[in-house]
Design an enzyme around this catalytic site. Sequence first.
Site, PDB file in Angstrom:
ATOM      1  N   LYS A  25      25.096  33.777  44.476  1.00 30.08           N
ATOM      2  CA  LYS A  25      24.568  32.709  45.458  1.00 30.08           C
ATOM      3  C   LYS A  25      24.591  33.308  46.647  1.00 30.08           C
ATOM      4  O   LYS A  25      23.444  33.270  47.774  1.00 30.08           O
ATOM      5  CB  LYS A  25      25.775  31.628  45.278  1.00 30.08           C
ATOM      6  CG  LYS A  25      25.107  30.086  46.024  1.00 30.08           C
ATOM      7  CD  LYS A  25      26.198  28.989  45.593  1.00 30.08           C
ATOM      8  CE  LYS A  25      25.747  28.764  44.172  1.00 30.08           C
ATOM      9  NZ  LYS A  25      27.158  27.854  43.835  1.00 30.08           N
ATOM     10  N   ARG A  95      31.595  27.045  48.608  1.00 31.44           N
ATOM     11  CA  ARG A  95      31.276  27.025  47.227  1.00 31.44           C
ATOM     12  C   ARG A  95      31.765  28.339  46.749  1.00 31.44           C
ATOM     13  O   ARG A  95      31.721  29.207  47.562  1.00 31.44           O
ATOM     14  CB  ARG A  95      29.426  26.884  46.965  1.00 31.44           C
ATOM     15  CG  ARG A  95      28.895  25.802  47.177  1.00 31.44           C
ATOM     16  CD  ARG A  95      27.424  25.857  47.143  1.00 31.44           C
ATOM     17  NE  ARG A  95      26.859  24.893  47.025  1.00 31.44           N
ATOM     18  CZ  ARG A  95      26.152  24.340  48.129  1.00 31.44           C
ATOM     19  NH1 ARG A  95      26.261  25.113  49.198  1.00 31.44           N
ATOM     20  NH2 ARG A  95      25.466  23.456  48.155  1.00 31.44           N
ATOM     21  N   GLY A 104      33.609  26.693  35.143  1.00 28.46           N
ATOM     22  CA  GLY A 104      34.938  26.831  35.174  1.00 28.46           C
ATOM     23  C   GLY A 104      35.544  27.435  36.607  1.00 28.46           C
ATOM     24  O   GLY A 104      36.514  27.096  37.227  1.00 28.46           O
ATOM     25  N   MET A 106      35.063  27.081  40.894  1.00 29.42           N
ATOM     26  CA  MET A 106      35.143  25.907  41.550  1.00 29.42           C
ATOM     27  C   MET A 106      33.866  25.134  42.020  1.00 29.42           C
ATOM     28  O   MET A 106      32.858  26.029  42.377  1.00 29.42           O
ATOM     29  CB  MET A 106      35.906  26.217  43.109  1.00 29.42           C
ATOM     30  CG  MET A 106      36.520  25.164  43.821  1.00 29.42           C
ATOM     31  SD  MET A 106      37.176  25.206  45.318  1.00 29.42           S
ATOM     32  CE  MET A 106      35.537  25.037  46.019  1.00 29.42           C
ATOM     33  N   ARG A 368      15.649  29.168  43.283  1.00 30.55           N
ATOM     34  CA  ARG A 368      16.008  29.846  42.107  1.00 30.55           C
ATOM     35  C   ARG A 368      15.095  29.610  40.958  1.00 30.55           C
ATOM     36  O   ARG A 368      13.908  28.944  41.155  1.00 30.55           O
ATOM     37  CB  ARG A 368      17.436  29.305  41.272  1.00 30.55           C
ATOM     38  CG  ARG A 368      17.165  27.644  41.218  1.00 30.55           C
ATOM     39  CD  ARG A 368      18.550  27.187  40.395  1.00 30.55           C
ATOM     40  NE  ARG A 368      18.372  25.819  40.576  1.00 30.55           N
ATOM     41  CZ  ARG A 368      19.432  25.010  40.063  1.00 30.55           C
ATOM     42  NH1 ARG A 368      20.597  25.375  40.191  1.00 30.55           N
ATOM     43  NH2 ARG A 368      19.016  23.648  40.049  1.00 30.55           N
ATOM     44  N   HIS A 484      22.183  28.371   1.587  1.00 36.51           N
ATOM     45  CA  HIS A 484      21.029  28.353   0.735  1.00 36.51           C
ATOM     46  C   HIS A 484      20.144  27.379   1.459  1.00 36.51           C
ATOM     47  O   HIS A 484      18.996  27.736   1.831  1.00 36.51           O
ATOM     48  CB  HIS A 484      21.244  27.857  -0.519  1.00 36.51           C
ATOM     49  CG  HIS A 484      19.911  27.684  -1.477  1.00 36.51           C
ATOM     50  ND1 HIS A 484      19.364  26.573  -1.442  1.00 36.51           N
ATOM     51  CD2 HIS A 484      19.383  28.602  -2.203  1.00 36.51           C
ATOM     52  CE1 HIS A 484      18.333  26.806  -2.511  1.00 36.51           C
ATOM     53  NE2 HIS A 484      18.286  28.099  -2.680  1.00 36.51           N
ATOM     54  N   SER A 792      17.555  48.925   3.238  1.00 37.00           N
ATOM     55  CA  SER A 792      17.147  47.762   3.969  1.00 37.00           C
ATOM     56  C   SER A 792      18.751  47.143   4.067  1.00 37.00           C
ATOM     57  O   SER A 792      19.151  46.907   3.123  1.00 37.00           O
ATOM     58  CB  SER A 792      16.041  46.910   3.191  1.00 37.00           C
ATOM     59  OG  SER A 792      15.925  45.590   3.845  1.00 37.00           O
ATOM     60  N   CYS A 859      16.884  43.035   6.558  1.00 34.46           N
ATOM     61  CA  CYS A 859      16.256  41.990   6.086  1.00 34.46           C
ATOM     62  C   CYS A 859      17.213  40.677   5.803  1.00 34.46           C
ATOM     63  O   CYS A 859      16.898  39.667   5.180  1.00 34.46           O
ATOM     64  CB  CYS A 859      15.526  42.263   4.655  1.00 34.46           C
ATOM     65  SG  CYS A 859      16.896  42.623   3.413  1.00 34.46           S
ATOM     66  N   TYR A 879      12.080  49.076  11.203  1.00 32.83           N
ATOM     67  CA  TYR A 879      11.671  47.709  11.409  1.00 32.83           C
ATOM     68  C   TYR A 879      12.702  46.427  10.942  1.00 32.83           C
ATOM     69  O   TYR A 879      13.810  46.843  10.671  1.00 32.83           O
ATOM     70  CB  TYR A 879      10.500  47.430  10.343  1.00 32.83           C
ATOM     71  CG  TYR A 879      11.093  47.535   8.946  1.00 32.83           C
ATOM     72  CD1 TYR A 879      11.272  46.332   8.258  1.00 32.83           C
ATOM     73  CD2 TYR A 879      10.986  48.628   8.177  1.00 32.83           C
ATOM     74  CE1 TYR A 879      11.908  46.505   7.130  1.00 32.83           C
ATOM     75  CE2 TYR A 879      11.465  48.741   6.905  1.00 32.83           C
ATOM     76  CZ  TYR A 879      12.148  47.459   6.201  1.00 32.83           C
ATOM     77  OH  TYR A 879      12.488  47.628   4.931  1.00 32.83           O
TER      78      TYR A 879
END
Lengths: 902, 902
Positions: A25, A95, A104, A106, A368, A484, A792, A859, A879
Amino acid sequence: MAEIIKFVYLFKEGNRDMKELLGGKGANLAEMTRLGIPVPPGFTITTEACNKYYRTKNIFQEGLEDQVRNAVKALETEMGMKFGDPSNPLLLSVRSGARVSMPGMMDTVLNLGMNEEMVRGLIDRTDDERFAWDSYRRFIQMYGDVVLGLKPQRKDEEDPFEVLLDSMKKDRGVAHDTELNAGDLKMLSKDFKDLIRTNLGVPFPRDPWEQLWGAIEAVFGSWMNDRAKTYRRINDIPSDWGTAVNVQAMVFGNMGEDCATGVAFTRDPATGENIFFGEYLTNAQGEDVVAGVRTPYQVTLEGSRRWAQRDQIDEVARERDFPSLEERMPLQYKELVSVYEDLEKHYTDMQDIEFTIQNGKLWLLQTRNGKRTAAAAIKIAVDMVEEGLIDERKAVSRIMPEQLDQLLHPTFDPRMKRDPIARGLPASPGAASGQIVFNAEDAEERSEANEKVILVRIETSPEDIGGMKSAQGILTSRGGMTSHAAVVARGMGKCCVSGCGSLRIDYERRWVDVEGTILKEGDWISLDGSTGEVMLGKIPTISPGIGGDFAKLMFWADGIRRLGVRTNADTPGDAVKAREFGAEGIGLCRTEHMFFEGDRINAMREMILAKDIEGRKKALSKLLPMQRDDFIGIFRAMVGFPVTIRLLDPPLHEFLPHDEESRSQMASELGISVEEVASRTEKLKEFNPMLGHRGCRLGITYPEITMMQARAIFEAAVQMVREGKEVRPEIMVPLVGTLRELELQKDIIDKTAREVMESSSLHVDYLVGTMIEVPRAALVADDIARSAQFFSFGTNDMTQMTFGYSRDDSGSFLPEYVQKGILQADPFKVLDRTGVGQLLEIGTKRGRAVNPRLKVGICGEHGGDPSSIEFCNMVGLDYVSCSPFRVPIARLAAAHAELKEH
Amino acid sequence: MAEIIKFVYLFKEGNRDMKELLGGKGANLAEMTRLGIPVPPGFTITTEACNKYYRTKNIFQEGLEDQVRNAVKALETEMGMKFGDPSNPLLLSVRSGARVSMPGMMDTVLNLGMNEEMVRGLIDRTDDERFAWDSYRRFIQMYGDVVLGLKPQRKDEEDPFEVLLDSMKKDRGVAHDTELNAGDLKMLSKDFKDLIRTNLGVPFPRDPWEQLWGAIEAVFGSWMNDRAKTYRRINDIPSDWGTAVNVQAMVFGNMGEDCATGVAFTRDPATGENIFFGEYLTNAQGEDVVAGVRTPYQVTLEGSRRWAQRDQIDEVARERDFPSLEERMPLQYKELVSVYEDLEKHYTDMQDIEFTIQNGKLWLLQTRNGKRTAAAAIKIAVDMVEEGLIDERKAVSRIMPEQLDQLLHPTFDPRMKRDPIARGLPASPGAASGQIVFNAEDAEERSEANEKVILVRIETSPEDIGGMKSAQGILTSRGGMTSHAAVVARGMGKCCVSGCGSLRIDYERRWVDVEGTILKEGDWISLDGSTGEVMLGKIPTISPGIGGDFAKLMFWADGIRRLGVRTNADTPGDAVKAREFGAEGIGLCRTEHMFFEGDRINAMREMILAKDIEGRKKALSKLLPMQRDDFIGIFRAMVGFPVTIRLLDPPLHEFLPHDEESRSQMASELGISVEEVASRTEKLKEFNPMLGHRGCRLGITYPEITMMQARAIFEAAVQMVREGKEVRPEIMVPLVGTLRELELQKDIIDKTAREVMESSSLHVDYLVGTMIEVPRAALVADDIARSAQFFSFGTNDMTQMTFGYSRDDSGSFLPEYVQKGILQADPFKVLDRTGVGQLLEIGTKRGRAVNPRLKVGICGEHGGDPSSIEFCNMVGLDYVSCSPFRVPIARLAAAHAELKEH
């Protein structure tokens, strides 16, 4: 004497590259200041000051105090006001600001520097008593909550200040805070201070400097609170990063009619259209715009006119009652336009900005990168490339792969209210409404009658596939993200909510009890597979659309990625769909689903119940032509691309009926006694089917099954060759744990291939490889690679065995594990790099060491998960393979992975 | 020209150190020759010749032929006979002989060098027509079988020669071969030769040299046959070892009354007593002694007298009808005694010798270390140390650990005939007879009435423990070597046969169908847990006895071993027993069994069915004092030794009743509705309990369980301290897969420890560690070791997960896997070094790298298996833990492992 370190940076002294020292910030506010954007002046206390504070057991560093006093002085000069001077009080906001945004930590404290004297001074200057007292009571409340720690830590407790506020509103008989008058607010500020004194035994600090030091210390302290520590542990954020503190001069949009406040997006966040889009309110505070108490107006004239048109307000009324900022404050509007254009160019991304106009002066409070829908994200990225703002690589990196899901599945109309009655796992994205049915047959029947149904089951099994296909969506009370139901639904691109534990399904009575609410067969429900929500009734859905920008972006992504992207597809239909989505072959074609359709299940059961090899061969010969036709269909859909076919994998008992009735039906169909059926079924039952007689273990004990499947594959392949079409079968032996298993199965496959090729005089190139899924296979990969042409990784099962988590049962503890930070994520969704990933790496490395040409893919479900794909790219896989609907996501994620590495 | 290599060694040219070149048998025959023992002369063709033969594609090496001819000549000279000379024919035996004895290799061919001319020559010399023809037809049969390959490869096929022999006996109406006369045998030899010509299309070779070369080539060929290759693959024998060929002059014990043949042991193989023990026959061949057609006589006079006494034969009759060799051939006897004494001294072990006396001349045909009972092995080893023949290390190495089982469990009287009706897995050694019962309650009831029962179940569960204790033995139709029944039975030292697949148990009708034979409740059966056999009726058993020699040997073993040996014990009784067997602490005390006894199961069920944490705590507080008492009992039995206590491990549903009746009983006991019981039970059900909500996952979701167990442990420990007794608890968190799990559980344990110690003002030293059983735990051991003080490898579960084999279900394929050589052994019995062992090594190494003082042990079933113990020693574990009855085996195996390493 120690050297004095610079702990405090005025905004104008920093820039956006100083995130480590100033926090995200602080660096951003400095950057805006540096660009000449009108930002209320302020300064940042560095993360280093925070770290030193901890290292010295909570003592402020030498020099810090002087530096802060000097910085405040600089603010006073710039604003022409004085901190703690009742006649012209400078008020501050404080801030926290770590390197990355962190829950969490401040929250903000606004209006710091007030006491009753200041209130009076403010009234003198602004002539607005209500504004002054409201600002004061807000300050006390925020300071009490976040600095003095009176904000409840648990959600079910009430904020004590809110309790007082509510009771005051009740007393006055009003509904909104805005209806309280100055006197009420003054009284409230007294009540608030009394509350603090009662609770803490000390009075609320009057001295502005005491207030400021208290707030700074509270920010430091919030770095080490439990929530922040837990968040850091889960997200792997080092605790020695520390937090910075941002102190900034307050500006007010509610000091009169020449004041305003608003939020705006530099482009339309819903569509991506390149128009300035924003809302504002005059004489208001930022939170009023968001809170929705007053309806905000449009910033641009064009936006205002569009809005009026939609709500059927005529131009006269619009101009009178809902004027745009462009009309109301043309000078400030012009400045705002110039600022946003600068900001977008500077950050080369669509910005979400907050602004305030105080007595005619424009201030930017924040900028932002703006959140946006998937469609907007793509349009903006593609437009920006065309505008020359960013290059294609940047455009690709801007789209989060997971976002694409929105574009591929229907979603509920976001304007419709939804009231979830239950929540399960978001197992397969999409949205669906339909009438409840409790079994697959009903689903098929009613969908044939053009009814829309939702299949509701405790869990699903391969027998339910037909019903799942017919249903609009699937809802189960058990099973995780890779149950499943979830896996099959994702494969079908069908909406599914799984593991919805609050359902009590009663098949017999044909109802489901949702914590007391009884839903009957035929009742309408709606499922959101992207959130896991279950709603009563029908909710209209919006269909997805894939435009030209999408195709353009995916083309760029394909140019970047190294990983191949295949699909998991069991049917020609799935294969065609996956090709449309850009799949470059099939990485996993499961053959077991083929044994459930129509008559096949009878032949399959005949095979299972056969007493000897002859009986099995007879039944298998009935299955052969059907399997062959399946493969021909799939090969046709994948001409020129590799098709990895996995031999039969599930334990045989999965093919047998579970209830008495189906058993006796089966007995009569097969012409054997019910007792025989029962006895054989009983014998096949397993305690832990996941670790049972399945995978290649079946092919070893019943080689005739492998023979039949190999024959079906090669006969289909030869048919393709005959038709002059390129075919590239890759036969995958599942669940291999030892070299010898693969060798024995490969012998059968090779022998069958020779026979089919010789008898047809046609040649087919093919590979034989294995799924690496039991941990042992990865550990002895150097052994197995001696006989394998490809690996695989079956990471679903590998995750189950490496962790010892049954994916169907882990719902009872896995959510808690993730919540407690024991695991960073559900390992069935996101590949566990440390454990399972280690096996992936070991397996790949050892396999390639023996066989450098070894093709390696994945896979499991992880093949469609961006984080897992990144890991696959890192360890050098060739892959990934995923369900058809995740193919675009995988293509984009693979591009991201490559961008990240280079 | 290549240098001519020496391929042929006369026996007198070799010695026992030349096993690589001459094979085991050849080296041994050479050694005996070298010692001056009268061995029929012979020579060995080297393994090198065999290897070269293969390398040159089955061509005999240059020089081999000449060398063989010269060696035969040497034999002729020594024997005064001539190979292929009908007037004085030298006959030969040909045998294979690899470095290690190997099934699948070529058997012996005897009497080689014969044809019809030789037969006539032999008749001339011996005047024994029957002897000559019998020798000939035996030669043809052996040559046809093993050299010409007519011996069937499958067991269910008949030997064609035996078929002819049988039909001849049938024709002649006789029962034994010995009843056929010379004419019959002559005719048979013709039939045999016809058979060969018909089958092979060529005549039986007449030329002795052709016969010899054929036999040599057949030995070479047998090295590469399928059976030999499979055996080598399974036993990791390199194929380039090759085999040697042993060619030896024939001697005959059946050439008249001055001939004899016999076998003898240099000490009593049954008791180990230091007396010469042997049997012989005059005018007989070696196989006649073994075949049992004629009753052999005793070699020594003393033996003969003892034998007569037992069979109540008076001295006169004995001397007349059953004279000893000592009386009959005193000179040869004296020579034999002198030979055996030399041999035993030379080999420093009890020898099993074969001898033949041909026309008054003693020949030794073989000597080898004699097989012996466990008791004999121990007595011989200890005696030999005392005689100064061997040292203590050698004595220890002589006893095979597995043999000790014989000494620890009852066995069936070996003189009783047994007729197995079924065969299962030898799950827990010992022998037992009893009446069939089908449930645990009946077992308890009837055993209280002093009846002996065998508990017959499909499988057992923790609910059956009481019944298992009461029964003499346990028989199950399902489950492997590490099924519940098997593990618990071994822990109890109780005989168990598991996974007996041919049983069809019908609980309702209270019978079991054994392939058509119906056994009813109350029927007597007998189980042999060491062989897996099930017999009808009662068989008398012999009780085990552990003598002073045993203790002496174990003392020596303890001096050698490095590994500690602990026990797996859940009760004080087991702990006491294990201490008696020499356990040095408890490596695994399972706490779940404690929750089944008596009232405890009710409190446990109350805990499981409780709606909230308060309800659970209330139920747990009932269990606390009972657990505490359990631990006090165990600590008392193990004063001064470490006791590793594993926190609750099994999934909660294991504690709930499975049938309708027990459920409603439970409902009324707990005062809740049957529906509630059913619903909760249903919810707890798991698809794969092995991978379910168990282990520390329970302790994470229900921390109060861990709290209660920790409190029980520490309160018990404090009680011990109060009594002035040393107590060393080691608390083991099961199924950990991530560091965080262990940390969370350790926090609870440490906190509880502090509370108990503070409130009692007494101090207890303790350790907290974890079981490494999920593969991930081994892979991230460096992480976990940051919080663990010890690791204990739970190799049962680790084997399940690393292979993906459910131990309860793997019976359907694992036996076939072992038989096909896919696995070298059942990995649940013998640790899989390549896969699971790799994880053990990784886990140990990584754990110690982070925490060098980490104690590492193993507590799976493998902790009692000698091969696995050897591996544990290799990878540097600190201790093994096994069931009480295997403690002596583990101690000895640990000593062996150490001897092997150094």
